[in-house]
Structures are given as structure tokens and as C-alpha cells.
Design an enzyme around this catalytic site. Structure first.
Site, PDB file in Angstrom:
ATOM      1  N   HIS A  13       0.747  -1.374  -0.124  1.00 22.85           N
ATOM      2  CA  HIS A  13      -0.027   0.044  -0.011  1.00 22.85           C
ATOM      3  C   HIS A  13       0.650   1.229  -0.039  1.00 22.85           C
ATOM      4  CE1 HIS A  13      -2.117  -3.210   2.346  1.00 22.85           C
ATOM      5  NE2 HIS A  13      -2.717  -3.077   1.265  1.00 22.85           N
ATOM      6  N   GLU A  46      -2.951   3.191   2.346  1.00 24.99           N
ATOM      7  CA  GLU A  46      -2.615   3.745   0.879  1.00 24.99           C
ATOM      8  C   GLU A  46      -2.708   5.223   0.723  1.00 24.99           C
ATOM      9  OE1 GLU A  46      -3.585   4.060  -3.884  1.00 24.99           O
ATOM     10  OE2 GLU A  46      -4.023   2.207  -2.914  1.00 24.99           O
ATOM     11  N   SER A  86      -6.192  -9.269  -3.646  1.00 24.53           N
ATOM     12  CA  SER A  86      -5.006  -9.626  -2.763  1.00 24.53           C
ATOM     13  C   SER A  86      -5.367 -11.130  -2.433  1.00 24.53           C
ATOM     14  CB  SER A  86      -4.926  -8.938  -1.590  1.00 24.53           C
ATOM     15  OG  SER A  86      -6.370  -8.460  -1.035  1.00 24.53           O
TER      16      SER A  86
END
Length: 333
Positions: A87, A139, A280
């Protein structure tokens, strides 16, 4: 003559629509391999700041191999190796690692790094930067940290009214890479309504993988009674897939980490189940869901393809050096 036998009503045929692309994107693949390679190359322990990617199963699997996940850089004992998650991190985190005498491996996704570079560039040119994203997401924290005095967060269309800028002619928008494409464009439209000279990023910030997975779910959601998204609760892109499925017309959509979390009652009156997974999520978890559904009569699987993906990223350059030696010499100095 015996009683008339009632003819059974034909059961609607049950089928699964499987979205493609789904699961791992190139940035996640690179980050997970970086941790595995670091463990092979340098031996345990290898510390990871924050979850390497937002997936419970991946984190648990890497912990078993010897990765230690920490919330803050300060928790890593000096002379060790720390990996930064996909991230991305703010520049202060790199400084903390240096002060803590740590060797670092930066597994930030290259597409997130691109947004960081845009932030730095527009801050240098003294723009007000409107970062579209979710408050508190790692992020967003990382990107904001590149130019905190120039960046303000816009958390969806409802937040646009709160935006204040110094000069309406020097405003640019950037975004988190894992947002809903449609909602982001809605936010941008609202921002353009307030700031007609709003500049757009040089290239789209929402990453290819997020867009492709949402596109596949749009196609699938229109035909499915129920959409199951495999992904973790803290995964932004996975949560967006649930929203996209509902927006596309699916009657119901749920986020599950594992097949065991599916509730039998969700299947009542359902003929078509859509299945996808966040960026993910390893494919083994999707296989588990398909097996669970097959055991309940949903054996017919049809793939819905929205795009072909062939993107791959090279591994972090730090894996080509002897980081243990570098960390030791930092401590000795």
C-alpha cells in the site's frame, strides 16, 4: 386406479458464473513473493510493517513461514530487515527505518508509487491536491504523507462540499488505486462543478486490476441472483466489488474470507451464483468456495471474462543485495 402422482416442478438449473480476471494482481503477487524471497534469502525473522496485503489467509501463511507483522516501524529491533507493504508508506516512515538502523525492502506496488510521484510533482508546482480516497486507509496515509501541506482528502461525492482551496485555478485531483470507478467519476464530476479548471492526473490512478475486476463483476452481477466476493473486510478493492455487484443488479452480494463463512440461507431461491475475488486473494480460497457450492448442486461453472491480464512487475531491487550485512553495519556505525 391409484392416486395420481404429482409431477415434480422442474428445478431451475443451478450455475456458477466465475469472474475473470479475479484474485491476485501484479502488485500483490510481487509483494507476497518479496516476503517469501526475503525469508528464503535472509532467514527468519523478517519484519513487515502493516499487513503486506489486505488478506487474512496470506498474512497467516506468511506468519507461519517466519514473517512478523508490526503496526509501526519503531517495533522492529535495530539491525533487522523491515518490509513495507504493497500500500506504500509516507517518507517519514523511510526516515524512521533509517533512524532505527533497519534495512528496508520496499514492496509498494509500482502503481501506488506512480501516484506518490504525481503528488510530489504537483506539490512542487504548488497545486492544491484533492486526493479521492477512504480516510484511514494505508494507501491514503502513505500518499498524503508525500505532501501533507498540499493534499486534502475527498472521501466520496458527499465530501465535495467541504473542499476549500487557495486558488481554484491551481487544483488537481488524484485517487487511491482501489476505488469504485463509477463513484470516483461521480466525485470528480462534483469537484469539476465547483472547480471548472480542475486538472486530472496524467494517467488514470485507479489501477488496471481494480478496473478489470469491477468490469467483470458488472457483467456478472447483471445475470446473478447472488454474488459472493472472496476477500477480507479491510480490503478496499474487495468491498468495492460487493458494491459494484449490487449496483449491477445482483439481488444480494456478500464478502467472505473463506467458504465456511457462506450462509446456506443465502442460496434460497437462487439459481445463479456469481463468484469473484479481490486483488489480494489467492486462488485456493476461490477453489474452496467453488467446492462448497458444487456440494450444494452448483456444479456448472461458466467463466465471465472482461479482460485478459498479462502485467507483471519485477521484484524490489533490495532483494538483490545482502541486507543482513547492511543492517549489521548500520548498527555498528
Amino acid at each position: 386406479m391409484g392416486p395420481m402422482s404429482a409431477t415434480p416442478r422442474p428445478q431451475p438449473s443451478r450455475k456458477v458464473l466465475l469472474a475473470a480476471p479475479r484474485g491476485y494482481c501484479a502488485g500483490v503477487d510481487r509483494a507476497v513473493i518479496a516476503v517469501e524471497k526475503a525469508l528464503e534469502q535472509y532467514g527468519a525473522p523478517v519484519y513487515v510493517r502493516h499487513e503486506i496485503v489486505h488478506n487474512k489467509y496470506v498474512v497467516k501463511t506468511l506468519e507461519k513461514k517466519g514473517a512478523i507483522f508490526v503496526e509501526e516501524t519503531a517495533e522492529v529491533p535495530e539491525g533487522n530487515i523491515v518490509i513495507f507493504s504493497a500500500h506504500g508508506v509516507a517518507p517519514v516512515v523511510h526516515d524512521e527505518a533509517e533512524r532505527g538502523k533497519l534495512a528496508t525492502i520496499d514492496a509498494t506496488c509500482p502503481l501506488v508509487t506512480k501516484v506518490h510521484k504525481e503528488a510530489v510533482r504537483f506539490a512542487k508546482e504548488d497545486y492544491d491536491i484533492l486526493l479521492i480516497g477512504h480516510e484511514g486507509h494505508e494507501e491514503v496515509i502513505g500518499t498524503s504523507g508525500e505532501a501533507p501541506e498540499h493534499i486534502q482528502l475527498v472521501d466520496g461525492p458527499k465530501d465535495v462540499a467541504n473542499v476549500e482551496v487557495r486558488d481554484p485555478d491551481k487544483v488537481v485531483w488524484l485517487s487511491q488505486t482501489t476505488l469504485s470507478v463509477d463513484e470516483t467519476m461521480e466525485t470528480v464530476d462534483a469537484l469539476q462543478g465547483r472547480f471548472p479548471n480542475l486538472l486530472s492526473p496524467p494517467s488514470d490512478d485507479i489501477c488496471y486490476a481494480t478496473q478489470n475486476r469491477q468490469q467483470a463483476v458488472k457483467q456478472m452481477g447483471a445475470q446473478a441472483d447472488l454474488v459472493i466476493v472472496v476477500g477480507s473486510r479491510n480490503s478496499s478493492n474487495s468491498k468495492r466489488l460487493v458494491e459494484v455487484a449490487l449496483g449491477a443488479g445482483a439481488s444480494a452480494s456478500y464478502l467472505v474470507d473463506y467458504a465456511e463463512e457462506i450462509d446456506e440461507s443465502w442460496l434460497e431461491g437462487v439459481a445463479t451464483v456469481g463468484v469473484t475475488s479481490g486483488a489480494s486473494v489467492p486462488e485456493i480460497l476461490v477453489d474452496g468456495v467453488l467446492e462448497w457450492l458444487a456440494a450444494r448442486g452448483f456444479e456448472d461453472v461458466e467463466t465471465v471474462t472482461a479482460a485478459e491480464e498479462s502485467i507483471a512487475f519485477s521484484l524490489p531491487k533490495e532483494l538483490r543485495r545482502d541486507l543482513r550485512a547492511e543492517a549489521r553495519s548500520a548498527v555498528e556505525d
